[in-house]
Design a protein around this motif. Structure first.
Motif, PDB file in Angstrom:
ATOM      1  N   GLU D 128       0.743   6.930   2.048  1.00 34.60           N
ATOM      2  CA  GLU D 128       1.900   6.352   2.740  1.00 34.60           C
ATOM      3  C   GLU D 128       2.646   5.381   1.841  1.00 34.60           C
ATOM      4  OE1 GLU D 128       0.621   4.599   6.453  1.00 34.60           O
ATOM      5  OE2 GLU D 128      -0.301   6.499   7.023  1.00 34.60           O
ATOM      6  N   LYS D 129       1.880   4.538   1.123  1.00 34.19           N
ATOM      7  CA  LYS D 129       2.525   3.559   0.256  1.00 34.19           C
ATOM      8  C   LYS D 129       3.288   4.253  -0.867  1.00 34.19           C
ATOM      9  CE  LYS D 129       0.769  -0.221   0.361  1.00 34.19           C
ATOM     10  NZ  LYS D 129      -0.344  -1.193   0.341  1.00 34.19           N
ATOM     11  N   LYS D 130       2.713   5.347  -1.398  1.00 34.05           N
ATOM     12  CA  LYS D 130       3.403   6.096  -2.459  1.00 34.05           C
ATOM     13  C   LYS D 130       4.729   6.663  -1.954  1.00 34.05           C
ATOM     14  CE  LYS D 130       0.240   7.040  -5.983  1.00 34.05           C
ATOM     15  NZ  LYS D 130       0.466   7.496  -7.354  1.00 34.05           N
ATOM     16  N   MET D 131       4.683   7.203  -0.737  1.00 31.54           N
ATOM     17  CA  MET D 131       5.904   7.744  -0.131  1.00 31.54           C
ATOM     18  C   MET D 131       6.963   6.672  -0.018  1.00 31.54           C
ATOM     19  SD  MET D 131       5.579  10.265   3.103  1.00 31.54           S
ATOM     20  CE  MET D 131       3.841  10.228   3.469  1.00 31.54           C
ATOM     21  N   GLU D 132       6.533   5.525   0.473  1.00 32.73           N
ATOM     22  CA  GLU D 132       7.434   4.388   0.670  1.00 32.73           C
ATOM     23  C   GLU D 132       8.081   3.969  -0.647  1.00 32.73           C
ATOM     24  OE1 GLU D 132       6.405   0.070   1.937  1.00 32.73           O
ATOM     25  OE2 GLU D 132       5.337   1.433   3.285  1.00 32.73           O
ATOM     26  N   LEU D 133       7.255   3.894  -1.710  1.00 35.96           N
ATOM     27  CA  LEU D 133       7.778   3.458  -3.001  1.00 35.96           C
ATOM     28  C   LEU D 133       8.731   4.505  -3.581  1.00 35.96           C
ATOM     29  CD1 LEU D 133       4.519   1.916  -4.477  1.00 35.96           C
ATOM     30  CD2 LEU D 133       6.613   0.674  -3.921  1.00 35.96           C
ATOM     31  N   THR D 134       8.397   5.792  -3.422  1.00 39.05           N
ATOM     32  CA  THR D 134       9.294   6.846  -3.890  1.00 39.05           C
ATOM     33  C   THR D 134      10.626   6.738  -3.171  1.00 39.05           C
ATOM     34  OG1 THR D 134       7.397   8.283  -4.237  1.00 39.05           O
ATOM     35  CG2 THR D 134       9.559   9.348  -4.155  1.00 39.05           C
ATOM     36  N   LYS D 135      10.572   6.509  -1.856  1.00 40.17           N
ATOM     37  CA  LYS D 135      11.796   6.365  -1.076  1.00 40.17           C
ATOM     38  C   LYS D 135      12.629   5.197  -1.585  1.00 40.17           C
ATOM     39  CE  LYS D 135      13.597   6.329   3.579  1.00 40.17           C
ATOM     40  NZ  LYS D 135      14.819   5.938   2.887  1.00 40.17           N
ATOM     41  N   LYS D 136      11.966   4.088  -1.889  1.00 42.98           N
ATOM     42  CA  LYS D 136      12.690   2.910  -2.356  1.00 42.98           C
ATOM     43  C   LYS D 136      13.352   3.186  -3.697  1.00 42.98           C
ATOM     44  CE  LYS D 136      10.834  -1.126  -3.183  1.00 42.98           C
ATOM     45  NZ  LYS D 136       9.824  -2.204  -3.084  1.00 42.98           N
ATOM     46  N   ASP D 137      12.631   3.883  -4.584  1.00 49.77           N
ATOM     47  CA  ASP D 137      13.187   4.243  -5.890  1.00 49.77           C
ATOM     48  C   ASP D 137      14.447   5.092  -5.731  1.00 49.77           C
ATOM     49  OD1 ASP D 137      11.313   2.973  -7.377  1.00 49.77           O
ATOM     50  OD2 ASP D 137      10.742   4.716  -8.545  1.00 49.77           O
ATOM     51  N   LEU D 138      14.346   6.123  -4.889  1.00 52.01           N
ATOM     52  CA  LEU D 138      15.487   7.014  -4.719  1.00 52.01           C
ATOM     53  C   LEU D 138      16.633   6.295  -4.013  1.00 52.01           C
ATOM     54  CD1 LEU D 138      13.525  10.249  -3.785  1.00 52.01           C
ATOM     55  CD2 LEU D 138      14.921   9.924  -5.812  1.00 52.01           C
TER      56      LEU D 138
ATOM     57  N   ASP E 238      -7.434  -0.203  -7.649  1.00 53.30           N
ATOM     58  CA  ASP E 238      -6.856   1.121  -7.380  1.00 53.30           C
ATOM     59  C   ASP E 238      -5.761   1.033  -6.326  1.00 53.30           C
ATOM     60  OD1 ASP E 238      -8.422   2.302  -9.207  1.00 53.30           O
ATOM     61  OD2 ASP E 238      -9.802   3.270  -7.796  1.00 53.30           O
ATOM     62  N   LYS E 239      -6.048   0.263  -5.267  1.00 50.60           N
ATOM     63  CA  LYS E 239      -5.065   0.134  -4.195  1.00 50.60           C
ATOM     64  C   LYS E 239      -3.791  -0.554  -4.676  1.00 50.60           C
ATOM     65  CE  LYS E 239      -7.914   0.121  -0.001  1.00 50.60           C
ATOM     66  NZ  LYS E 239      -8.389  -0.752   1.117  1.00 50.60           N
ATOM     67  N   LYS E 241      -2.657  -0.729  -7.686  1.00 45.57           N
ATOM     68  CA  LYS E 241      -1.919   0.010  -8.731  1.00 45.57           C
ATOM     69  C   LYS E 241      -0.901   0.984  -8.151  1.00 45.57           C
ATOM     70  CE  LYS E 241      -4.337  -0.493 -13.006  1.00 45.57           C
ATOM     71  NZ  LYS E 241      -5.360   0.042 -13.929  1.00 45.57           N
ATOM     72  N   VAL E 242      -1.059   1.292  -6.868  1.00 45.42           N
ATOM     73  CA  VAL E 242      -0.055   2.140  -6.219  1.00 45.42           C
ATOM     74  C   VAL E 242       1.321   1.512  -6.374  1.00 45.42           C
ATOM     75  CG1 VAL E 242       0.712   3.103  -4.018  1.00 45.42           C
ATOM     76  CG2 VAL E 242      -1.723   3.052  -4.582  1.00 45.42           C
ATOM     77  N   TYR E 243       1.361   0.163  -6.351  1.00 48.63           N
ATOM     78  CA  TYR E 243       2.645  -0.545  -6.459  1.00 48.63           C
ATOM     79  C   TYR E 243       3.321  -0.335  -7.798  1.00 48.63           C
ATOM     80  CZ  TYR E 243       2.060  -3.195  -2.157  1.00 48.63           C
ATOM     81  OH  TYR E 243       1.959  -3.566  -0.856  1.00 48.63           O
ATOM     82  N   LEU E 244       2.547   0.034  -8.818  1.00 52.37           N
ATOM     83  CA  LEU E 244       3.158   0.216 -10.133  1.00 52.37           C
ATOM     84  C   LEU E 244       4.000   1.478 -10.183  1.00 52.37           C
ATOM     85  CD1 LEU E 244       0.237  -0.988 -12.392  1.00 52.37           C
ATOM     86  CD2 LEU E 244       2.192  -2.244 -11.504  1.00 52.37           C
ATOM     87  N   GLY E 245       3.805   2.326  -9.195  1.00 58.37           N
ATOM     88  CA  GLY E 245       4.692   3.495  -9.081  1.00 58.37           C
ATOM     89  C   GLY E 245       4.591   4.450 -10.240  1.00 58.37           C
ATOM     90  N   ASP E 246       3.506   4.414 -10.994  1.00 54.63           N
ATOM     91  CA  ASP E 246       3.375   5.373 -12.093  1.00 54.63           C
ATOM     92  C   ASP E 246       2.855   6.698 -11.557  1.00 54.63           C
ATOM     93  OD1 ASP E 246       0.243   4.064 -13.393  1.00 54.63           O
ATOM     94  OD2 ASP E 246       0.913   4.574 -11.396  1.00 54.63           O
ATOM     95  N   GLY E 247       3.048   6.882 -10.274  1.00 48.97           N
ATOM     96  CA  GLY E 247       2.505   8.080  -9.657  1.00 48.97           C
ATOM     97  C   GLY E 247       3.587   9.089  -9.363  1.00 48.97           C
ATOM     98  N   ALA E 248       3.481   9.624  -8.176  1.00 52.88           N
ATOM     99  CA  ALA E 248       4.348  10.661  -7.628  1.00 52.88           C
ATOM    100  C   ALA E 248       5.608  10.965  -8.429  1.00 52.88           C
ATOM    101  CB  ALA E 248       4.739  10.281  -6.211  1.00 52.88           C
TER     102      ALA E 248
END
Lengths: 253, 253, 253, 253, 253
Positions: D128-138, E238-239, E241-248
């Motif tokens: 969920e957090k990844k989705m949120e961050l991707t949304k914020k980036d876009l 790990d949790k 690091k999600v904020y770093l957004g080096d993912g998705a």
């Protein structure tokens, strides 16, 4: 009184007068019919758009906002801490005297309910609803100023249109075109000043004031619930001091 | 009737007529084709944008809003307190008579369900949905006025463009340029007045009215649930009186 | 077909044509290059801004919205009540026939899941998601029209700028200035009409249609869950009839 | 590549060039200083308003959005169903191979956590957090284009003001007034085209793309949680297919 | 210092100066009375609209935003991981030393509460409220810049209106019309530059900065709660690091 508003009003009017006087006499910028249509039209539209009670209320609110300072959060917290200490030592009934001495009816009613032994949950509900209604009232005030800020330039333009139509219909004497257009444009000038030097800033200030007022009500709300629940005064004070914001950002260097 | 709206309409039209008459005869501001394109275009666009039923509904709503006063919250609370007392003494069935005598169908239906012994939860759900639908209806009305407030100046500009194009295409006789431009600008003038003296204020007033209406429905909602649950009439009255807002802000000095 | 839209379109075009014809021949308002840049530019910008599939979809949606009437909430409730009665008498399997006879795929799928014995919760989740996706689809349609309403006047202005620059660069023959400016202004005129007589009203209508569609889907949703749970048909009907809004506000006098 | 954007760009530029060429030579619409102030000013303001990293990121995003197609929801669902089947037959460890073969890092990480036996709740939170961050980036990307769409016409107007002031200060030779004004207006023309043919549509497209991206991420999210919980692959597929929207509205006739 | 803002300011001013100099001397664009009314009017309106404290605060904030870099999320996570390891090995009391060494008062207070053994829930509440208040403070800053961005062009227009009225009232000498109009338009020019090259971009940057600041505070918030609860440092890392957004999104190709 609110020093920032005074400086703003005086200097704003000063800059405009100064600019006018540097370019010529002030006389040509004073035109009674132009004032009538812009001020009158703005008030008329506002009267159609809002109930009379709200408009009179907004005038009172405006005076209050610009004349009186809002109570400082520090003082509210200090007062609540004192009451909390008293309640801890002498029981809830010992704070009955504070109900009379407080000038804030929101706090007074909350104290009364606490003394009366109303359930915490019910106190909370009533206080939340009061906050909500106060916010709605103040938001209405801000909305009225914002509406006036939109009407003023609109009636300025209507005045200019009237002047232009009358000028264009009688182009016989070319020498009168300039002065007639100058007069026509004065209503636009009035509308722009009324909106940008008065109504928009006042709407902004009222919005800021609303937030402060609600923050103060929130402090009272949390404090009273804490007192009602018998929380330790020191813990309550610590929690409320978060509102003073002397933490995080400010001291970050 | 709504005195504020009358004063606003009369004085607004008065200020505009006064400004015109101070500058020349009123005749040149009356132009039937100009009225046709601005009024006609605005209505046409509104008819494309909203279902016929909503547009007719908005006319009715407008009349109601400007002709009738909304019931005072004080009276609703007094009425509910009376019913609550009756129910407390004679049981829920004793309030059956009030269903007939009430003129508010929202209250009537809620009372009927209470008498019928419908579960509190179900009554609550149905009343909430009714409130929501009433709000949506009134919001649609406000949205239609807001749309018309946007269409009127747009068709004013379209009318002016038509006049300008026709004038520019025939510049042979310079003496007709002024009067032709004057006529062209009258549609812009009409559009600005229609929007700023009528549609925008009416949309604002309807918005305010919606809030009052919903507040009243909220009072009925809370009162009925309290009666259904058999709460003490005095407690109910205290809770509802929070809506009168004679607390916090007002008395703060 | 939607009678309100037809009257609006016909009368709107009529008012504009009438105003033009009262002032001169229609010919000077028809200019192919001007149409090309406004219509072409608007479509080009829309194609960059939205996927091709959505743009084609919006055309279909537009036709559907303006050609077909939405199913009446009354009929949906009557249908659901009938199905509920059947299910109560003959069990959930007895409603299998209704799946074929219904023309609404949303209802059909919901019935299928009910007959298949899918859990109420799962049916609810799937139906909610379908509603949400339908809303998003219709919102996209409304957003595309709103975008076109913004592009049209912008390309009208771009066209006028092109005309003005070309006119200003060649002021040799003063007699051509007027006609050239007239032509330059026609693109602004086209843009204003396209936006205010077509795109903005269509976006508004689509928004209203979306709300009706979602209300209908909500009725089906609540009805199916009620049938799945075996609630009494009469109770279900009473709850759904709240959506008809023949209550509160309407009858209030 | 995105065919709709190409057609839009090419035809949009074509319509503008065509309109210009029909009225005269293209030369007078090309003015290097005018390009410099509009393009340069827009970029300068954007650089003050957003961090350098975001601006460079937006350029990459723009290329990606206009060059690459987003993965189809159908393919994602098919892939997830296959993985779900494999996991059902061979246990969660059997899907370890899919982690390498997937090109979507979001799916890969989710699969890795599933194989590692991370708790469903923790997987859900991280996804969920990844989705949120991707949304914020876009959303940031879309906001940058929207800002540029506002700056371009503003700097166009600033350029025109410079030209007008310089022209007005030197009215000696009347024959140069026209050409000078023509040049002054070209910056307004550039600003309008940049905003309406490029920045606004690109902001719109990015907004639409964000929604698609998030929908895809939602499908992966629900699919993975379903696999982690050991739900039947068929049930999962049915639930995910709701996202394909081949239901309700589409087939409604 | 923020390199992007410097490049933007310098190049933006450069493009404008360059454009002016290509067309003539810079002298005619410098007019002290024009600067006075635009700058003075903007400041005056801002002073009426916002409390003096907020205005002074915004100046400080502006300097901070444009002069100092925000702490990198990577460093915050590394620091928290280190503290978490220490706490795991030596108990919560062992992290007391970090309270002194940290320069972030938000983290310091959170650590202090952790060491003091305040309940996780209470720490959470206080930290959430601090975040909320920081966000409100920064939002006020962004709102003040946005207001100034609206006032500047408005006072530019007021200045131009003053100049036009004075020019139109004295049309005797036609040769002065041009230069007078040129001067009148300079205030509009100033207002447009102030809004578009300074206030709007600064409001944008402050908005972006607010988001980064809040993200950092969120990382600290989650980290501290994890430490207080004794979660394994690796899991916490790990949790976070999600904020770093080096993912998705980033690695998606």
């Amino acid at each position: 009184m609110d020093i920032s508003s005074i400086i703003g009003c005086v200097s704003g009017v000063g800059f405009i007068l100064g600019t006018i006087l540097m370019g010529g006499p002030i006389g040509m910028f004073i035109n009674i019919p132009s004032i009538l249509i812009v001020v009158g039209g703005t008030i008329a539209a506002t009267m159609i758009g809002f109930p009379l009670g709200d408009i009179i209320g907004i005038a009172k609110t405006a005076i209050k906002v610009f004349m009186f300072k809002i109570e400082k959060a520090e003082d509210i917290i200090a007062n609540l801490t004192e009451i909390s200490n008293k309640a801890r030592k002498g029981g809830l009934l010992s704070i009955e005297g504070d109900i009379q001495s407080t000038s804030d009816p929101y706090l007074a009613q909350a104290l009364q309910m606490t003394v009366d032994g109303v359930k915490t949950e019910d106190i909370g509900q009533i206080m939340e609803k009061k906050m909500e209604l106060t916010k709605k009232d103040l938001d209405t005030g801000s909305a009225i100023f914002a509406s006036m800020a939109a009407y003023a330039p609109a009636f300025g333009m209507i005045g200019t249109l009237i002047g232009l139509v009358q000028m264009l219909a009688n182009l016989d004497d070319p020498s009168t075109i300039g002065p007639k257009m100058a007069v026509a444009m004065i209503t636009t000038f009035y509308g722009a000043i009324m909106a940008n030097l008065f109504f928009i800033p006042m709407s902004d200030k009222l919005k800021g004031r609303t937030e402060e007022e609600i923050t103060n009500m929130n402090i009272v709300y949390e404090g009273i619930l804490s007192i009602r629940e018998g929380e330790h005064p020191k813990l309550m004070e610590d929690k409320l001091k978060v509102y003073l914001g002397d933490g995080a950002k400010e001291e970050k260097k």
